[in-house]
Design a protein around this motif. Sequence first.
Motif, PDB file in Angstrom:
ATOM      1  N   LEU A   1     -32.015 -11.331  -2.541  1.00 20.33           N
ATOM      2  CA  LEU A   1     -32.141 -12.591  -1.906  1.00 20.33           C
ATOM      3  C   LEU A   1     -31.653 -13.546  -2.751  1.00 20.33           C
ATOM      4  O   LEU A   1     -30.904 -14.432  -2.309  1.00 20.33           O
ATOM      5  CB  LEU A   1     -33.650 -12.725  -1.920  1.00 20.33           C
ATOM      6  CG  LEU A   1     -34.141 -14.037  -1.134  1.00 20.33           C
ATOM      7  CD1 LEU A   1     -33.618 -14.107   0.060  1.00 20.33           C
ATOM      8  CD2 LEU A   1     -35.570 -14.265  -1.450  1.00 20.33           C
ATOM      9  N   VAL A   2     -31.838 -13.766  -4.050  1.00 21.52           N
ATOM     10  CA  VAL A   2     -31.034 -14.797  -4.893  1.00 21.52           C
ATOM     11  C   VAL A   2     -29.470 -14.775  -4.853  1.00 21.52           C
ATOM     12  O   VAL A   2     -28.817 -15.593  -4.693  1.00 21.52           O
ATOM     13  CB  VAL A   2     -31.674 -14.584  -6.300  1.00 21.52           C
ATOM     14  CG1 VAL A   2     -31.152 -15.691  -7.088  1.00 21.52           C
ATOM     15  CG2 VAL A   2     -33.232 -14.884  -6.327  1.00 21.52           C
ATOM     16  N   SER A   3     -29.363 -13.356  -4.820  1.00 19.67           N
ATOM     17  CA  SER A   3     -27.571 -13.083  -4.789  1.00 19.67           C
ATOM     18  C   SER A   3     -27.199 -13.604  -3.400  1.00 19.67           C
ATOM     19  O   SER A   3     -25.970 -14.243  -3.591  1.00 19.67           O
ATOM     20  CB  SER A   3     -27.430 -11.616  -4.923  1.00 19.67           C
ATOM     21  OG  SER A   3     -25.988 -11.203  -4.636  1.00 19.67           O
ATOM     22  N   ALA A   4     -27.876 -13.442  -2.332  1.00 18.47           N
ATOM     23  CA  ALA A   4     -27.332 -13.845  -1.047  1.00 18.47           C
ATOM     24  C   ALA A   4     -27.275 -15.228  -1.170  1.00 18.47           C
ATOM     25  O   ALA A   4     -26.273 -16.013  -0.382  1.00 18.47           O
ATOM     26  CB  ALA A   4     -28.262 -13.460  -0.009  1.00 18.47           C
ATOM     27  N   CYS A   5     -28.138 -15.917  -1.650  1.00 18.66           N
ATOM     28  CA  CYS A   5     -28.218 -17.558  -1.587  1.00 18.66           C
ATOM     29  C   CYS A   5     -26.925 -18.198  -2.395  1.00 18.66           C
ATOM     30  O   CYS A   5     -26.145 -18.904  -1.945  1.00 18.66           O
ATOM     31  CB  CYS A   5     -29.506 -18.034  -2.173  1.00 18.66           C
ATOM     32  SG  CYS A   5     -30.822 -17.772  -1.182  1.00 18.66           S
ATOM     33  N   CYS A   6     -26.632 -17.228  -3.447  1.00 14.53           N
ATOM     34  CA  CYS A   6     -25.524 -17.567  -4.297  1.00 14.53           C
ATOM     35  C   CYS A   6     -24.240 -17.237  -3.590  1.00 14.53           C
ATOM     36  O   CYS A   6     -23.304 -18.142  -3.461  1.00 14.53           O
ATOM     37  CB  CYS A   6     -25.842 -16.906  -5.722  1.00 14.53           C
ATOM     38  SG  CYS A   6     -26.794 -17.216  -6.700  1.00 14.53           S
TER      39      CYS A   6
END
Length: 208
Positions: free
Chosen positions: A29-34
């Motif tokens: 999820l964090v990676s996708a936002c990045c």
Amino acid sequence: MNFFEELQKQRWDDHRYYHHSRINQALHLVSACCFLTSYALLFINPVLAVMVGWMLAMVLRQIGHFFFEPKTYDDVNKATHEFKESVKVGYNLQRKVVLLSVWGAVPVVLALRPDFFGFFSPEETARGLLYNTSILWLIVGIGAVIFRTLHLFFLMGVQSGLVWACKILTDPFHDIKIYHKAPMHLLRGEMYDDMSDWYSPAVTKADA
């Protein structure tokens, strides 16, 4: 299967085989936002975009896979880790080791050979290590997608290769959609996804 049915199947297989850990899901999820931030930065600051994409998005993503995803027998899918590695359409863990090794070697080689064996002109070399590393990392990222897509053309057919390329490029959007509740599950102490809420008629049909 048509294009969109196969896209759904590839996404489903990727989720059920490689995303049991809620920590892995939260990191995705964090990676996708990045990654989405990186997509936007490409039009503003390409160097920063590549750094965010590789140093944050990609690293967080692979930490989830390598350190938190279980490698034991998968009772949900009745599959061994070895089986999953053998049927992975995209980059399985072994292929990722190769890709990440190339990625990690780029700044080391560039520090030793600022012109990267003649790839950069004297004027381009003067731009500095950070800038030229970002250029090479962008090439590595694009090259990895193109290489595997073409490889899949021969292994599984043109449609499967194009489906995978589409999946990779749209994964950040899809990951946010399906993993936005992962942090909440972790707060409840739920460390693993039993996949029970993922069986739907559409997915079952595509998976058949």
